[in-house]
Design a protein around this motif. Structure first.
Motif, PDB file in Angstrom:
ATOM      1  N   ASP A  56       0.832  -1.197   0.000  1.00 18.33           N
ATOM      2  CA  ASP A  56       0.000   0.000   0.000  1.00 18.33           C
ATOM      3  C   ASP A  56       0.871   1.253   0.000  1.00 18.33           C
ATOM      4  OD1 ASP A  56      -2.355  -1.417   0.059  1.00 18.33           O
ATOM      5  OD2 ASP A  56      -2.515  -1.380   2.250  1.00 18.33           O
ATOM      6  N   LYS A  57       0.242   2.358  -0.319  1.00 15.12           N
ATOM      7  CA  LYS A  57       0.908   3.652  -0.277  1.00 15.12           C
ATOM      8  C   LYS A  57       0.539   4.327   1.036  1.00 15.12           C
ATOM      9  CE  LYS A  57       1.935   7.450  -3.467  1.00 15.12           C
ATOM     10  NZ  LYS A  57       1.533   8.126  -4.729  1.00 15.12           N
ATOM     11  N   LEU A  58       1.551   4.775   1.779  1.00 17.65           N
ATOM     12  CA  LEU A  58       1.319   5.334   3.113  1.00 17.65           C
ATOM     13  C   LEU A  58       2.234   6.532   3.319  1.00 17.65           C
ATOM     14  CD1 LEU A  58      -0.355   4.370   5.742  1.00 17.65           C
ATOM     15  CD2 LEU A  58       1.874   3.654   6.603  1.00 17.65           C
ATOM     16  N   LEU A  59       1.657   7.631   3.780  1.00 22.89           N
ATOM     17  CA  LEU A  59       2.427   8.851   4.056  1.00 22.89           C
ATOM     18  C   LEU A  59       2.430   9.111   5.551  1.00 22.89           C
ATOM     19  CD1 LEU A  59       3.947  11.375   3.131  1.00 22.89           C
ATOM     20  CD2 LEU A  59       1.731  12.491   2.780  1.00 22.89           C
ATOM     21  N   VAL A  60       3.638   9.169   6.139  1.00 22.90           N
ATOM     22  CA  VAL A  60       3.804   9.350   7.581  1.00 22.90           C
ATOM     23  C   VAL A  60       4.594  10.632   7.822  1.00 22.90           C
ATOM     24  CG1 VAL A  60       4.618   8.329   9.732  1.00 22.90           C
ATOM     25  CG2 VAL A  60       3.846   6.832   7.863  1.00 22.90           C
ATOM     26  N   VAL A  61       3.981  11.582   8.541  1.00 21.14           N
ATOM     27  CA  VAL A  61       4.644  12.856   8.829  1.00 21.14           C
ATOM     28  C   VAL A  61       4.575  13.114  10.334  1.00 21.14           C
ATOM     29  CG1 VAL A  61       4.126  13.813   6.557  1.00 21.14           C
ATOM     30  CG2 VAL A  61       2.518  14.176   8.440  1.00 21.14           C
ATOM     31  N   ASN A  62       5.353  14.066  10.796  1.00 16.96           N
ATOM     32  CA  ASN A  62       5.381  14.364  12.230  1.00 16.96           C
ATOM     33  C   ASN A  62       5.464  15.865  12.457  1.00 16.96           C
ATOM     34  OD1 ASN A  62       8.477  15.043  12.787  1.00 16.96           O
ATOM     35  ND2 ASN A  62       8.400  13.310  11.382  1.00 16.96           N
ATOM     36  N   ALA A  63       4.971  16.288  13.613  1.00 16.58           N
ATOM     37  CA  ALA A  63       4.911  17.720  13.910  1.00 16.58           C
ATOM     38  C   ALA A  63       5.566  18.035  15.240  1.00 16.58           C
ATOM     39  CB  ALA A  63       3.453  18.188  13.945  1.00 16.58           C
ATOM     40  N   ASN A  64       6.452  19.037  15.224  1.00 10.18           N
ATOM     41  CA  ASN A  64       6.996  19.611  16.447  1.00 10.18           C
ATOM     42  C   ASN A  64       6.613  21.092  16.461  1.00 10.18           C
ATOM     43  OD1 ASN A  64       8.707  20.813  14.572  1.00 10.18           O
ATOM     44  ND2 ASN A  64      10.405  19.422  15.007  1.00 10.18           N
ATOM     45  N   ALA A  65       7.109  21.826  17.427  1.00 10.98           N
ATOM     46  CA  ALA A  65       6.752  23.238  17.541  1.00 10.98           C
ATOM     47  C   ALA A  65       7.163  24.022  16.298  1.00 10.98           C
ATOM     48  CB  ALA A  65       7.394  23.846  18.790  1.00 10.98           C
ATOM     49  N   HIS A  66       8.328  23.692  15.736  1.00 14.86           N
ATOM     50  CA  HIS A  66       8.803  24.374  14.533  1.00 14.86           C
ATOM     51  C   HIS A  66       7.828  24.163  13.388  1.00 14.86           C
ATOM     52  CE1 HIS A  66      11.504  26.052  11.625  1.00 14.86           C
ATOM     53  NE2 HIS A  66      11.746  24.900  11.027  1.00 14.86           N
ATOM     54  N   CYS A  67       7.346  22.924  13.234  1.00 13.08           N
ATOM     55  CA  CYS A  67       6.397  22.608  12.176  1.00 13.08           C
ATOM     56  C   CYS A  67       5.093  23.373  12.360  1.00 13.08           C
ATOM     57  CB  CYS A  67       6.138  21.104  12.162  1.00 13.08           C
ATOM     58  SG  CYS A  67       4.916  20.572  10.953  1.00 13.08           S
ATOM     59  N   VAL A  68       4.578  23.404  13.577  1.00 21.81           N
ATOM     60  CA  VAL A  68       3.324  24.111  13.845  1.00 21.81           C
ATOM     61  C   VAL A  68       3.477  25.597  13.537  1.00 21.81           C
ATOM     62  CG1 VAL A  68       1.656  24.758  15.620  1.00 21.81           C
ATOM     63  CG2 VAL A  68       2.546  22.432  15.548  1.00 21.81           C
ATOM     64  N   THR A 183      10.087  -0.047  -0.997  1.00 21.67           N
ATOM     65  CA  THR A 183       8.870  -0.172  -0.194  1.00 21.67           C
ATOM     66  C   THR A 183       8.855   0.831   0.953  1.00 21.67           C
ATOM     67  OG1 THR A 183       9.880  -1.911   1.180  1.00 21.67           O
ATOM     68  CG2 THR A 183       8.613  -2.620  -0.751  1.00 21.67           C
ATOM     69  N   VAL A 184      10.025   1.348   1.306  1.00 20.50           N
ATOM     70  CA  VAL A 184      10.147   2.357   2.374  1.00 20.50           C
ATOM     71  C   VAL A 184      11.013   3.499   1.859  1.00 20.50           C
ATOM     72  CG1 VAL A 184      10.929   2.854   4.711  1.00 20.50           C
ATOM     73  CG2 VAL A 184       9.920   0.618   4.202  1.00 20.50           C
ATOM     74  N   LEU A 185      10.485   4.716   1.928  1.00 22.24           N
ATOM     75  CA  LEU A 185      11.220   5.911   1.508  1.00 22.24           C
ATOM     76  C   LEU A 185      11.453   6.780   2.740  1.00 22.24           C
ATOM     77  CD1 LEU A 185      12.353   7.915  -0.605  1.00 22.24           C
ATOM     78  CD2 LEU A 185       9.985   8.746  -0.913  1.00 22.24           C
ATOM     79  N   LEU A 186      12.722   6.911   3.143  1.00 22.71           N
ATOM     80  CA  LEU A 186      13.083   7.738   4.292  1.00 22.71           C
ATOM     81  C   LEU A 186      13.562   9.092   3.772  1.00 22.71           C
ATOM     82  CD1 LEU A 186      15.001   5.083   6.453  1.00 22.71           C
ATOM     83  CD2 LEU A 186      12.599   5.794   6.627  1.00 22.71           C
ATOM     84  N   VAL A 187      12.768  10.127   4.037  1.00 25.74           N
ATOM     85  CA  VAL A 187      13.068  11.464   3.520  1.00 25.74           C
ATOM     86  C   VAL A 187      13.730  12.260   4.630  1.00 25.74           C
ATOM     87  CG1 VAL A 187      12.151  13.452   2.290  1.00 25.74           C
ATOM     88  CG2 VAL A 187      10.993  11.236   2.105  1.00 25.74           C
ATOM     89  N   ASN A 188      15.029  12.512   4.466  1.00 23.38           N
ATOM     90  CA  ASN A 188      15.855  13.131   5.514  1.00 23.38           C
ATOM     91  C   ASN A 188      16.416  14.474   5.035  1.00 23.38           C
ATOM     92  OD1 ASN A 188      16.256  10.537   7.391  1.00 23.38           O
ATOM     93  ND2 ASN A 188      16.592   9.899   5.284  1.00 23.38           N
ATOM     94  N   MET A 189      15.530  15.372   4.628  1.00 21.01           N
ATOM     95  CA  MET A 189      16.002  16.635   4.052  1.00 21.01           C
ATOM     96  C   MET A 189      15.764  17.831   4.954  1.00 21.01           C
ATOM     97  SD  MET A 189      15.335  16.273  -0.032  1.00 21.01           S
ATOM     98  CE  MET A 189      13.574  16.530   0.007  1.00 21.01           C
ATOM     99  N   GLY A 190      15.316  17.590   6.173  1.00 22.26           N
ATOM    100  CA  GLY A 190      15.077  18.701   7.087  1.00 22.26           C
ATOM    101  C   GLY A 190      13.743  19.362   6.821  1.00 22.26           C
ATOM    102  N   MET A 191      13.219  19.994   7.857  1.00 20.55           N
ATOM    103  CA  MET A 191      11.909  20.642   7.803  1.00 20.55           C
ATOM    104  C   MET A 191      12.073  22.115   7.460  1.00 20.55           C
ATOM    105  SD  MET A 191       9.175  20.732  10.975  1.00 20.55           S
ATOM    106  CE  MET A 191       9.026  18.939  11.085  1.00 20.55           C
ATOM    107  N   PRO A 207       3.321   3.022  -5.146  1.00 25.12           N
ATOM    108  CA  PRO A 207       3.084   2.591  -3.756  1.00 25.12           C
ATOM    109  C   PRO A 207       4.374   2.424  -2.960  1.00 25.12           C
ATOM    110  CG  PRO A 207       1.579   1.450  -5.186  1.00 25.12           C
ATOM    111  CD  PRO A 207       2.499   2.251  -6.090  1.00 25.12           C
ATOM    112  N   VAL A 208       4.476   3.186  -1.888  1.00 22.44           N
ATOM    113  CA  VAL A 208       5.652   3.186  -1.030  1.00 22.44           C
ATOM    114  C   VAL A 208       5.231   3.773   0.313  1.00 22.44           C
ATOM    115  CG1 VAL A 208       6.449   5.503  -1.686  1.00 22.44           C
ATOM    116  CG2 VAL A 208       8.119   3.790  -0.934  1.00 22.44           C
ATOM    117  N   VAL A 209       5.913   3.387   1.374  1.00 25.49           N
ATOM    118  CA  VAL A 209       5.705   4.008   2.679  1.00 25.49           C
ATOM    119  C   VAL A 209       6.731   5.122   2.810  1.00 25.49           C
ATOM    120  CG1 VAL A 209       5.753   3.692   5.173  1.00 25.49           C
ATOM    121  CG2 VAL A 209       4.812   1.886   3.706  1.00 25.49           C
TER     122      VAL A 209
END
Length: 285
Positions: A56-68, A183-191, A207-209
Motif C-alpha cells: 500500500d501507499k502510506l504517508l507518515v509525517v510528524n509535527a513539532n513546535a517548529h512545524c506548527v 517499499t520504504v522511503l526515508l526522507v531526511n532533508m530537514g523541515m 506505492p511506497v511508505v
C-alpha cells in the motif's frame, strides 16, 4: 553503551488488539490549525509494517513546535498534514499546546524510536530508499541498517539537488525511486524541505511508505546520538540538541520557540473568547 546504529527502544508489539490501534481516524484532532493523530508508536509500527506487506501507499509525517509555527503561514503544510495517513506528535511543545487547547496530552514519539522496530519486523521485505543528507552519511546509514535489520537498500540519494517542483533533478529522482521498487522511503532533508518535496511529488510516487525522518540519517550513520528518553519526557530534548548543534539550531529554538508561544497564546485567547454562550453569559453575570 548502545552501538552507533541503535535506536531508542519501543515496547514489544503484541498482535492482540492491533485492528483497534490501526483505526487512527478515530483519534484525529486539530491543534493550532494542524491535523494530527493521537497515535502510539506501536500502532505506527503496525501501520507501516502492514502497508509494506500489502504494498500500500502510506504517508507518515510528524509535527513539532517548529512545524506548527511554519504551518501558520504555509497553507500547503496544513494541506499535507490533512492528507497524511499518519501525522503524529514529535515534540513537547505540541503536547503542551494540545493540553492547553484541547485538554489532553497526545502520545509523542520520534522516528528513531520506532523505525528500527518496523524494519526489524520486515527484514528483507523492506527495500529502503534513503533521500537526503550527504552521500557519504547516507551510504553509511544504509550499510548500518542493512547489517542491523537485514533490509535491502533500494537506493541512496543525497539532499543536494534542485527540489523545486518539476525540476530535472526531481523528475530523475522520482523515476529512480519508482524503478527501484522501494517499499520504504526515508526522507531526511530537514523541515520544511522534506515536507514540501512530498507535497509536490507524492502523487508521482508509486506505492511506497514515505516517512519524513529528519535527522534519522545522521542517527543511523552514528554521527548523532539521541539523549535518553527521560530527557525527552522532561520536555528539554530541544535544549540538548541546541547545545550539541548551536550553529544549526539556534534560530529554530531561540527565535522560533517564542514565536510558537505567541501563536499559542493567540489561539488560547480566541478559544477563551469563543466559549459557548452559556459559559459567556455566566462570566458576564
Amino acid at each position: 553503551m548502545p552501538s552507533s546504529t541503535d535506536v531508542a527502544p519501543a515496547p514489544a508489539l503484541g498482535r492482540q488488539g492491533v485492528q483497534s490501534r490501526l483505526d487512527v481516524q478515530a483519534d484525529r484532532f486539530d491543534v493550532m490549525g494542524l491535523r494530527l493523530h493521537n497515535i502510539h508508536r506501536a500502532a505506527i509500527v503496525d501501520r507501516v509494517v502492514g502497508a509494506v506487506m500489502e504494498q500500500d501507499k502510506l504517508l507518515v509525517v510528524n509535527a513539532n513546535a517548529h512545524c506548527v509555527t511554519l504551518s501558520q503561514t504555509e497553507p500547503w503544510l496544513r494541506g499535507l498534514f490533512a492528507e497524511a495517513d499518519i501525522a503524529f506528535c514529535d515534540g513537547a511543545g505540541v503536547q503542551v499546546a494540545t493540553k492547553i487547547l484541547k485538554g489532553f496530552t497526545p502520545h509523542r514519539t520520534t522516528p528513531p524510536e520506532w523505525i528500527g522496530i518496523a524494519l526489524e519486523r520486515l527484514g528483507s521485505q523492506a527495500r529502503v530508499f534513503w533521500l537526503g543528507g550527504t552521500r557519504e552519511v547516507a551510504m553509511q546509514a544504509a550499510a548500518a541498517f542493512e547489517a542491523r535489520y537485514d533490509v535491502v537498500t533500494a537506493g541512496v540519494q543525497d539532499g543536494y539537488f534542485d527540489a523545486s517542483p518539476g525540476s530535472a533533478d526531481t523528475r530523475e529522482i522520482i523515476a529512480r525511486i519508482n524503478e527501484s521498487r522501494a517499499t520504504v522511503l526515508l526522507v531526511n532533508m530537514g523541515m520544511p524541505r522534506q515536507e514540501r518535496w512530498l507535497w509536490d511529488n507524492w502523487q508521482e510516487l508509486r506505492p511506497v511508505v514515505a516517512i519524513t525522518a529528519g535527522a534519522l540519517v545522521d542517527h543511523a550513520a552514528g554521527r548523532v546520538s539521541r539523549p535518553p528518553r527521560w530527557i525527552a519526557n522532561l520536555g528539554i530534548e530541544w535544549l540538548v540538541r541546541l547545545i550539541r548543534e548551536p550553529r544549526r539550531l539556534w534560530r529554530r529554538y531561540l527565535l522560533g520557540l517564542p514565536v510558537f508561544g505567541g501563536y499559542l497564546l493567540g489561539y488560547a485567547i480566541r478559544a477563551k473568547l469563543t466559549k459557548p454562550d452559556g459559559a459567556q453569559s455566566k462570566t458576564s453575570a
